[in-house]
Design a protein around this motif. Sequence first.
Motif, PDB file in Angstrom:
ATOM      1  N   ASP A   1     111.488  47.167   5.917  1.00 38.77           N
ATOM      2  CA  ASP A   1     110.315  47.297   6.781  1.00 38.77           C
ATOM      3  C   ASP A   1     110.827  47.565   8.202  1.00 38.77           C
ATOM      4  O   ASP A   1     111.252  46.653   8.864  1.00 38.77           O
ATOM      5  CB  ASP A   1     109.650  45.953   6.840  1.00 38.77           C
ATOM      6  N   HIS A   2     111.106  48.661   8.717  1.00 40.17           N
ATOM      7  CA  HIS A   2     111.516  49.499   9.710  1.00 40.17           C
ATOM      8  C   HIS A   2     110.640  48.517  10.841  1.00 40.17           C
ATOM      9  O   HIS A   2     109.214  48.980  10.929  1.00 40.17           O
ATOM     10  CB  HIS A   2     111.499  50.643   9.937  1.00 40.17           C
ATOM     11  N   GLY A   3     110.990  48.026  11.969  1.00 39.23           N
ATOM     12  CA  GLY A   3     110.431  47.636  13.135  1.00 39.23           C
ATOM     13  C   GLY A   3     109.798  46.168  12.766  1.00 39.23           C
ATOM     14  O   GLY A   3     109.063  45.820  13.724  1.00 39.23           O
TER      15      GLY A   3
ATOM     16  N   ILE B   1      97.538  50.934   9.275  1.00 40.35           N
ATOM     17  CA  ILE B   1      98.331  52.074  10.416  1.00 40.35           C
ATOM     18  C   ILE B   1      98.015  51.313  11.752  1.00 40.35           C
ATOM     19  O   ILE B   1      96.793  51.123  12.163  1.00 40.35           O
ATOM     20  CB  ILE B   1      97.580  53.028  10.297  1.00 40.35           C
ATOM     21  N   ASP B   2      99.253  50.804  12.430  1.00 35.51           N
ATOM     22  CA  ASP B   2      98.948  50.252  13.727  1.00 35.51           C
ATOM     23  C   ASP B   2      98.976  51.392  14.879  1.00 35.51           C
ATOM     24  O   ASP B   2      99.951  52.075  15.187  1.00 35.51           O
ATOM     25  CB  ASP B   2     100.011  49.348  14.101  1.00 35.51           C
ATOM     26  N   HIS B   3      97.832  51.932  15.279  1.00 42.34           N
ATOM     27  CA  HIS B   3      97.838  52.979  16.331  1.00 42.34           C
ATOM     28  C   HIS B   3      98.427  52.758  17.884  1.00 42.34           C
ATOM     29  O   HIS B   3      98.549  53.477  18.592  1.00 42.34           O
ATOM     30  CB  HIS B   3      96.529  53.312  16.397  1.00 42.34           C
ATOM     31  N   SER B   4      98.716  51.397  17.730  1.00 41.89           N
ATOM     32  CA  SER B   4      99.360  50.973  19.139  1.00 41.89           C
ATOM     33  C   SER B   4     100.876  51.220  19.192  1.00 41.89           C
ATOM     34  O   SER B   4     101.447  51.186  20.216  1.00 41.89           O
ATOM     35  CB  SER B   4      98.914  49.506  19.573  1.00 41.89           C
ATOM     36  N   ASP B   5     101.495  51.510  18.096  1.00 39.81           N
ATOM     37  CA  ASP B   5     102.986  51.620  17.869  1.00 39.81           C
ATOM     38  C   ASP B   5     103.319  52.787  17.275  1.00 39.81           C
ATOM     39  O   ASP B   5     103.508  52.906  16.164  1.00 39.81           O
ATOM     40  CB  ASP B   5     103.526  50.492  17.037  1.00 39.81           C
ATOM     41  N   GLU B   6     103.446  53.885  17.951  1.00 40.60           N
ATOM     42  CA  GLU B   6     103.715  55.174  17.332  1.00 40.60           C
ATOM     43  C   GLU B   6     105.088  55.420  17.210  1.00 40.60           C
ATOM     44  O   GLU B   6     105.585  56.654  16.946  1.00 40.60           O
ATOM     45  CB  GLU B   6     103.034  56.384  18.278  1.00 40.60           C
ATOM     46  N   LYS B   7     105.894  54.447  17.542  1.00 39.16           N
ATOM     47  CA  LYS B   7     107.257  54.743  17.473  1.00 39.16           C
ATOM     48  C   LYS B   7     107.965  54.871  16.154  1.00 39.16           C
ATOM     49  O   LYS B   7     108.757  55.469  15.920  1.00 39.16           O
ATOM     50  CB  LYS B   7     108.036  53.471  18.459  1.00 39.16           C
TER      51      LYS B   7
ATOM     52  N   PRO C   1     106.854  56.095  12.438  1.00 34.13           N
ATOM     53  CA  PRO C   1     106.152  56.910  11.649  1.00 34.13           C
ATOM     54  C   PRO C   1     105.418  56.415  10.686  1.00 34.13           C
ATOM     55  O   PRO C   1     105.901  55.236   9.969  1.00 34.13           O
ATOM     56  CB  PRO C   1     106.991  58.037  11.273  1.00 34.13           C
ATOM     57  N   GLU C   2     104.126  56.749  10.530  1.00 32.86           N
ATOM     58  CA  GLU C   2     103.158  56.382   9.260  1.00 32.86           C
ATOM     59  C   GLU C   2     103.967  56.323   8.041  1.00 32.86           C
ATOM     60  O   GLU C   2     103.918  55.367   7.139  1.00 32.86           O
ATOM     61  CB  GLU C   2     101.883  57.191   9.180  1.00 32.86           C
TER      62      GLU C   2
ATOM     63  N   LEU D   1     104.143  53.467   4.859  1.00 32.64           N
ATOM     64  CA  LEU D   1     103.937  53.770   3.636  1.00 32.64           C
ATOM     65  C   LEU D   1     105.004  53.454   2.619  1.00 32.64           C
ATOM     66  O   LEU D   1     104.654  52.792   1.610  1.00 32.64           O
ATOM     67  CB  LEU D   1     103.428  55.194   3.356  1.00 32.64           C
ATOM     68  N   LEU D   2     106.196  53.794   3.261  1.00 35.38           N
ATOM     69  CA  LEU D   2     107.237  53.485   2.285  1.00 35.38           C
ATOM     70  C   LEU D   2     107.734  52.093   2.257  1.00 35.38           C
ATOM     71  O   LEU D   2     107.905  51.735   1.246  1.00 35.38           O
ATOM     72  CB  LEU D   2     108.478  54.357   2.846  1.00 35.38           C
TER      73      LEU D   2
END
Length: 194
Positions: free
Chosen positions: A40-42, A100-106, A108-109, A113-114
């Motif tokens: 889980d990246h991030g 989908i957390d739109h506040s953290d765009e660093k 990628p979606e 999903l992965l």
Amino acid sequence: MYMSVVSTLLSRNSVKFVKGPAPKQADLEQILQAAMVAPDHGRLRPWRFKLIRDESVQALGELAIRTAEADGKPLTDQKAASVRMWLKNVPLLVAVACQIDHSDEKIPESERLLATGAGVMNILNAAHALGYGAYWSTGLGTYSHTVPEELGFDELDYRFMGFVALGTLPERVPTKERPSFEEFVSEWKPGSDL
């Protein structure tokens, strides 16, 4: 120990026609906890699960059938009967969504999903290791607007990813022939054309 873990992984099969009873509560907790160790990246922890049990499973099936008709893609009588026949014995569905957390765009979606998919794979493996059957389905209105929203997963904040059926294995589980990894693996070296 390592050999038994690898042997367990290599013997896993998707088992669609599970039956009751559902996993015992202690086993279900282990199965769901296994999702929490997915890569889980991030550390976004994007996976979200909703449990659908007993009579609610059949109600979900009816919702999916009505939704297909409302979307102009009605199921044939045979397909609707097939859905009902499958779900009548399923004691537990786990609805799967990726937040989908739109506040953290660093991050990628696609990585979210992965991570959610990896969490589901851990659920499937844990269920198998504990002696249960499991099946990841992207039917039942997964790609509709209505079914995910009825489950509380609006399309603005979530990507809905289907359902995992969990239950007791049927008496006979056919073994599946698997391809050799060699068909899908090649080696890259600097300067090679591939």
